[in-house]
Design an enzyme around this catalytic site. Structure first.
Site, PDB file in Angstrom:
ATOM      1  CE  LYS A  33      -1.599   2.984   2.460  1.00 34.59           C
ATOM      2  NZ  LYS A  33      -1.507   4.268   1.732  1.00 34.59           N
TER       3      LYS A  33
ATOM      4  CD  GLU B 223      10.035  13.582  11.030  1.00 34.98           C
ATOM      5  OE1 GLU B 223       8.884  13.116  11.164  1.00 34.98           O
ATOM      6  OE2 GLU B 223      10.962  12.943  10.525  1.00 34.98           O
TER       7      GLU B 223
ATOM      8  CB  CYS C 187      13.249   9.772   7.755  1.00 36.22           C
ATOM      9  SG  CYS C 187      14.296   8.825   6.642  1.00 36.22           S
TER      10      CYS C 187
HETATM   11  P1  NAD Z   1       2.495   8.757   7.293  1.00 35.45           P
HETATM   12  O1  NAD Z   1       2.779   7.994   8.517  1.00 35.45           O
HETATM   13  O2  NAD Z   1       1.430   9.771   7.327  1.00 35.45           O
HETATM   14  O3  NAD Z   1       2.121   7.783   6.106  1.00 35.45           O
HETATM   15  C1  NAD Z   1       2.954   6.714   5.705  1.00 35.45           C
HETATM   16  C2  NAD Z   1       2.107   5.600   5.131  1.00 35.45           C
HETATM   17  O4  NAD Z   1       1.283   5.064   6.167  1.00 35.45           O
HETATM   18  C3  NAD Z   1       1.152   6.040   4.022  1.00 35.45           C
HETATM   19  O5  NAD Z   1       1.056   5.015   3.075  1.00 35.45           O
HETATM   20  C4  NAD Z   1      -0.164   6.215   4.770  1.00 35.45           C
HETATM   21  O6  NAD Z   1      -1.284   6.053   3.942  1.00 35.45           O
HETATM   22  C5  NAD Z   1      -0.069   5.106   5.804  1.00 35.45           C
HETATM   23  N1  NAD Z   1      -0.846   5.338   7.025  1.00 35.45           N
HETATM   24  C6  NAD Z   1      -1.142   6.513   7.626  1.00 35.45           C
HETATM   25  N2  NAD Z   1      -1.873   6.305   8.735  1.00 35.45           N
HETATM   26  C7  NAD Z   1      -2.033   4.970   8.848  1.00 35.45           C
HETATM   27  C8  NAD Z   1      -2.713   4.123   9.774  1.00 35.45           C
HETATM   28  N3  NAD Z   1      -3.393   4.618  10.818  1.00 35.45           N
HETATM   29  N4  NAD Z   1      -2.664   2.789   9.588  1.00 35.45           N
HETATM   30  C9  NAD Z   1      -2.003   2.265   8.540  1.00 35.45           C
HETATM   31  N5  NAD Z   1      -1.361   3.009   7.626  1.00 35.45           N
HETATM   32  C10 NAD Z   1      -1.371   4.341   7.774  1.00 35.45           C
HETATM   33  O7  NAD Z   1       3.899   9.389   6.853  1.00 35.45           O
HETATM   34  P2  NAD Z   1       4.198  10.314   5.603  1.00 35.45           P
HETATM   35  O8  NAD Z   1       3.687  11.672   5.910  1.00 35.45           O
HETATM   36  O9  NAD Z   1       3.801   9.641   4.349  1.00 35.45           O
HETATM   37  O10 NAD Z   1       5.804  10.312   5.621  1.00 35.45           O
HETATM   38  C11 NAD Z   1       6.570  11.156   6.388  1.00 35.45           C
HETATM   39  C12 NAD Z   1       7.075  10.463   7.629  1.00 35.45           C
HETATM   40  O11 NAD Z   1       7.811   9.294   7.291  1.00 35.45           O
HETATM   41  C13 NAD Z   1       8.054  11.296   8.425  1.00 35.45           C
HETATM   42  O12 NAD Z   1       7.768  11.191   9.785  1.00 35.45           O
HETATM   43  C14 NAD Z   1       9.408  10.661   8.112  1.00 35.45           C
HETATM   44  O13 NAD Z   1      10.391  10.889   9.089  1.00 35.45           O
HETATM   45  C15 NAD Z   1       9.049   9.240   7.995  1.00 35.45           C
HETATM   46  N6  NAD Z   1      10.066   8.528   7.215  1.00 35.45           N
HETATM   47  C16 NAD Z   1      10.906   7.642   7.837  1.00 35.45           C
HETATM   48  C17 NAD Z   1      11.900   6.986   7.125  1.00 35.45           C
HETATM   49  C18 NAD Z   1      12.850   6.022   7.766  1.00 35.45           C
HETATM   50  O14 NAD Z   1      13.500   5.277   7.048  1.00 35.45           O
HETATM   51  N7  NAD Z   1      12.974   5.992   9.070  1.00 35.45           N
HETATM   52  C19 NAD Z   1      12.026   7.231   5.758  1.00 35.45           C
HETATM   53  C20 NAD Z   1      11.158   8.138   5.171  1.00 35.45           C
HETATM   54  C21 NAD Z   1      10.166   8.768   5.904  1.00 35.45           C
END
Ligand code: NAD
Length: 491
Positions: A188, A397, A297
């Site tokens: 997804k 963040e 991130c």
């Molecule tokens: P997000 O958590 O909003 O979404 C990420 C994914 O999770 C999306 O596909 C979203 O649809 C899904 N999602 C959201 N809520 C959910 C739920 N309740 N249950 C299941 N799935 C859910 O994050 P984002 O805004 O897309 O990305 C940014 C974040 O990702 C930042 O916090 C960043 O630091 C983090 N990030 C971490 C890494 C790493 O390797 N540690 C890499 C890239 C990004």
């Protein structure tokens, strides 16, 4: 491609390219309850540029069933056959999909043309290439004393949930190692940057894997994401995204005690020591933060500087940030583009106002949009000085091009401030090599960058603390998808 139609139009909207299908069991199929769409916006203009299906739990159900049915066949294929399949995906990607994905990323993510072509889309090449190289080094079988045999098996059905900031990086880092070791996948991708995911899924489709090995459901987190997280027939969830969603997915996964691997947020520090070469390192560390408009991130979003060298560091950082040109993809001199979305723009503006309210000093930038870039989600690259680590802008963040600069008085205090965060994804140290290394060992993060920002994509990547528990890249990233089995007696 068979995923695409141009006819649909949402009410009050001009006709926009519309994707209608999920990819399930080797077929492009519409939602079980069709008709709901998610708008995709062009970050440079704020206008809708595409629509994709807003799938639901029923679509996840079909995908998980297909993945479950395919697991035995796929896991039992010879490794050479799975390797050849990954190689085919990579070749089709490079020849037919990569350039298109770079074009779409300039809209849906909003990055510059250079960044889309040479960084974002290239991550697929790096991960697929890396896995094909490293798989031979993963030990799959070990004979113990008394003849006991220990083997590694694919863990089973893997649910992959990925974010928008390096969308192809995170998809490739999960699906390639998972499928290579014999797992089947339900992906997804982020609904914010879905089109690049469709293009990679098309490459997988054209590579002709057995039906059910790879499945992709498009939809939002609270419906599709949660359906994957709590599905009893998903053996492992590999999640990259916010710490908030990671916590929710971990809770849902706990219902049936599935393995949940998380790559989450960060608030990484660049810790300058007394003897750091500021002229050389401030530009490198600030550049690392500004890349992808601060939406990384592992972004070095805090800079900690000895009080005696603080003003010097602020002046150098100011020059770098003021030289960071923000622009649209067509602007070849631009080094960064807009933020991804209105939500992200609002969030960054909130932090800028909070920083000012809490007493941080704006050295350059600040709230609002840069001149001439009033459409789209552009922000001004910003430095906050005189920041205390307890301020909101030093703890949370921001995920934008915003640097906070914090003075400190002793090396130990610098280390304590760097570690005073719930996150632990990355940090950096600047100083004479021996001292920098000694300090780096005291920092609680999965990576520490020492006197530079280069890192090998072959080395493991992942966090400490609330930055998550996964390790991706290299052999560690392959082992995530294996489980250990012991044959005792006389195997
Ligand atoms: P997000 O958590 O909003 O979404 C990420 C994914 O999770 C999306 O596909 C979203 O649809 C899904 N999602 C959201 N809520 C959910 C739920 N309740 N249950 C299941 N799935 C859910 O994050 P984002 O805004 O897309 O990305 C940014 C974040 O990702 C930042 O916090 C960043 O630091 C983090 N990030 C971490 C890494 C790493 O390797 N540690 C890499 C890239 C990004």
């Amino acid at each position: 491609s068979c995923t695409f139609s141009t006819s649909a139009a949402s009410p009050g909207n001009m006709s926009v390219p519309t994707w209608d299908n999920h990819y399930i069991n080797g077929q492009w199929v519409p939602s079980v309850s069709p008709g709901r769409y998610i708008d995709v916006t062009d970050s440079n203009t704020g206008k809708v540029c595409a629509r994709v299906p807003d799938g639901g739990a029923e679509d996840v159900q079909r995908a998980v069933e297909a993945a479950r049915a395919a697991i035995e066949g796929w896991a039992n294929r010879p490794m050479a056959e799975r390797k050849a399949a990954m190689q085919r995906i990579l070749e089709i990607w490079k020849a037919k999909k990569k350039a298109k994905a770079a074009e779409w990323l300039q809209k849906e993510l909003g990055c510059t043309a250079q960044f889309a072509k040479h960084v974002q889309t290239n991550m697929v090449d790096l991960h697929f290439g890396g896995c094909l190289k490293f798989i031979d080094g993963v030990s799959m079988e070990e004979r113990m004393p008394m003849g006991t045999l220990v083997v590694k098996e694919p863990i089973g059905v893997v649910g992959c949930i990925t974010p928008w900031n390096y969308p192809l990086n995170q998809i490739a880092a999960k699906i390639c190692p998972a499928m290579l070791v014999g797992c089947t996948v339900v992906l997804k991708p982020s609904e914010v940057t879905p089109i690049c995911a469709y293009l990679l899924a098309e490459a997988v489709d054209e590579a002709g894997l057995p039906p059910g090995v790879f499945n992709m459901v498009m939809g939002v987190g609270p419906t599709c994401g949660e359906a994957i997280a709590e599905h009893p027939d998903v053996d492992l969830v590999s999640f990259t995204g916010s710490t908030r969603a990671g916590r929710r997915i971990t809770e849902l996964g706990a219902k049936n005690l599935k393995v949940v691997r998380t790559e989450l947020g960060g608030k990484s520090a660049a810790l300058m020591l007394e003897d750091a070469n500021l002229e050389e390192l401030v530009p490198k560390f600030v550049g690392q933060l500004m890349g992808n408009s601060g939406q990384s991130c592992n972004a070095l979003s805090r800079m900690l500087v000895p009080a005696s060298r603080y003003n010097e560091a602020v002046q150098i950082a100011r020059k770098v940030v003021e030289g960071t040109r923000v622009g649209r993809p067509g602007d070849s001199k631009a080094s960064i583009g807009p933020l991804v979305s209105q939500a992200q723009w609002d969030r960054v503006q909130d932090y800028l106002h909070t920083g000012i309210r809490e007493g941080a000093r704006v050295v350059t930038g600040g709230p609002g949009k840069p001149e001439g870039l009033e459409d789209g989600f552009f922000v001004k690259p910003t430095i906050f000085a005189d920041v205390h680590n307890k301020m909101t802008v030093a703890q949370e963040e921001i995920f934008g091009p915003v640097l906070v600069m914090i003075p400190y008085s002793s090396e130990q205090e610098g280390i304590d401030i760097a570690n005073d965060t719930v996150y632990g994804l990355n940090n950096a140290v600047g100083g004479s090599p021996e001292r920098a290394m000694a300090v780096a060992r005291k920092l609680r993060s999965g990576m520490v960058m020492i006197n530079g920002v280069e890192f090998s994509p072959d080395a493991p990547f992942g966090g400490y603390k609330q930055s998550g528990n996964a390790r991706e890249w290299g052999t560690a990233g392959i082992e995530e998808f294996l489980v250990t089995k012991t044959f005792a007696g006389k195997p």
